[in-house]
Design an enzyme around this catalytic site. Sequence first.
Site, short mmCIF file in Angstrom:
data_model
loop_
_atom_site.label_atom_id
_atom_site.label_comp_id
_atom_site.label_asym_id
_atom_site.label_seq_id
_atom_site.Cartn_x
_atom_site.Cartn_y
_atom_site.Cartn_z
N SER A 376 22.35 -15.61 -21.22
CA SER A 376 23.22 -14.44 -21.29
C SER A 376 23.79 -14.39 -22.69
O SER A 376 24.44 -15.34 -23.13
CB SER A 376 24.35 -14.55 -20.27
OG SER A 376 25.30 -13.54 -20.51
N ARG A 377 23.54 -13.30 -23.41
CA ARG A 377 24.00 -13.23 -24.80
C ARG A 377 25.47 -12.82 -24.88
O ARG A 377 26.00 -12.66 -25.97
CB ARG A 377 23.11 -12.28 -25.60
CG ARG A 377 21.68 -12.81 -25.68
CD ARG A 377 20.82 -12.10 -26.70
NE ARG A 377 19.45 -12.58 -26.53
CZ ARG A 377 18.46 -11.89 -26.00
NH1 ARG A 377 18.69 -10.66 -25.58
NH2 ARG A 377 17.26 -12.39 -25.88
#
Length: 516
Positions: A376-377
């Site tokens: 998850s950025r």
Amino acid sequence: MDKNYIIEQLKKQIENFETKTQTEKVGTVLEVGDGVAKISGLSDCMASEMLEFTNSHKSGDKLNTNKTESIYGVALNLEEGQIGAMILGAFEGIKEGDQVKSTGKILSIPVGENMIGRVINPLGQQIDGKGEIICDKFYPIEKIAPGVITRQSVNQPVQTGIKAIDAMIPVGRGQRELIIGDRQTGKTAIAIDAIINQKGQDMICIYVAIGQKESKIARIVAELEKKGAMEYTTIVLAGASDPAAFSFIAPYSGCALGEYFLDKGKDVLVIYDDLSKHAWAYRQISLILKRPPGREAYPGDVFYLHSRLLERSAKLNKDFGGGSITALPIIETQAGDVSAYIPTNVISITDGQIYLESDLFYKGIRPALNVGLSVSRVGSAAQTKAMKKVAGKLRLDLAQFRELEAFAQFGSDLDENTRRQIERGKRTVEILKQDQYAPMLMENQVAILYALTNGFLDDVAVEKIKVWEADFQRYLDSSAKEVLTLIAEKKELTEDVVAKLEKVIKDFKDIYQNGE
């Protein structure tokens, strides 16, 4: 009747007579087939403009001119001598030489609160048999995404209810998180669990089914109704038997409906299931319109096809209403090939991906999440402090276990520390398994993950972990409601909360060991 009276009446009518003139831009169908029409004569037509085809029905051999019904199309190709238009609906009644009118409107769909709890087609018409949906507002299906100034950084979580995702791959409100994997690896299951878990979270959900079997969607609707999730959910369905045009416009229609709620300052979760079929539909339409094919026969603008859709997901700042659209696009890979054209395109547009693996699925690890390739950025910005505290250790434990697992197959005599890490890793894998349609609240997740990462499960046999967890959750819900309420309210593991949580875990272990 008096002759003078009639003359007077006629004079009055002549005096009051008004002529109304209106201009219509009319073109002619040159050729039609496979859901696409070539039209001449509409020189003022705009891109994405709705066009009205007048379809006359034949009764026997005689043309019944009294009965006409309109079929709509959308102008896609604007060429020098003609227009290429995609037909929305059944095109069998349209013939060469038929009239086509410009409507002057860009393709729009009706939007409103009445859409909630309904199953609609991409044109906003009901298909669930529950009566007509009355809406007084229309939104264009194509819209420019919000700019940088109107946005705010993602800082609020979307709880999916799935332990592995909420702990290690958190999704935030306004994020675009891709769910990617082969067919039958549980991609839709994750999306449906996320919808079910939004109950009471003040979130509107929109599930866009692109080219899906109607029977599958009927099962999903039944499940959502059973869980009470249809109260805040709309399903936009372009079925497998519908024309490719419906599959092409479906995600944009779903997004337009989401933007109606976004403009009201609400949080929306939109699921696109799946964008692979969306790209296939667009490729089909483009090839029939004779647009030049590129890599894998997709047209050159296939990246823009998805980027202009997913960029519309945003978390707006308070000055612009503070609403958000969170997107969970789904991509189906062929034999795990993440480096194919469409998967790489969508990976580069989204803020992270949840990667599901067939091998893990067949081993019984479900959700079949490959934690190494998933990311998850937005990261821990979209997590509560309590979850952040337990999740940091969890990822580390799992990473070390993955590294040692392969090595341990060959080494028979392992040192105590390595053996302990492998045992902890096995228990972590067991705890992260979760049944379908059984999302878990954040506070319950924190409690079980705290017990795992702090060694309270190290003396429980691996094969008994699932039973231990189920009993522990029942114990929490019945005898330790106070601790769960504290975690839910504070969203933080303070010393006071930790002390109470540890006492609850120890009390449960005592009861469990005594066989009560």
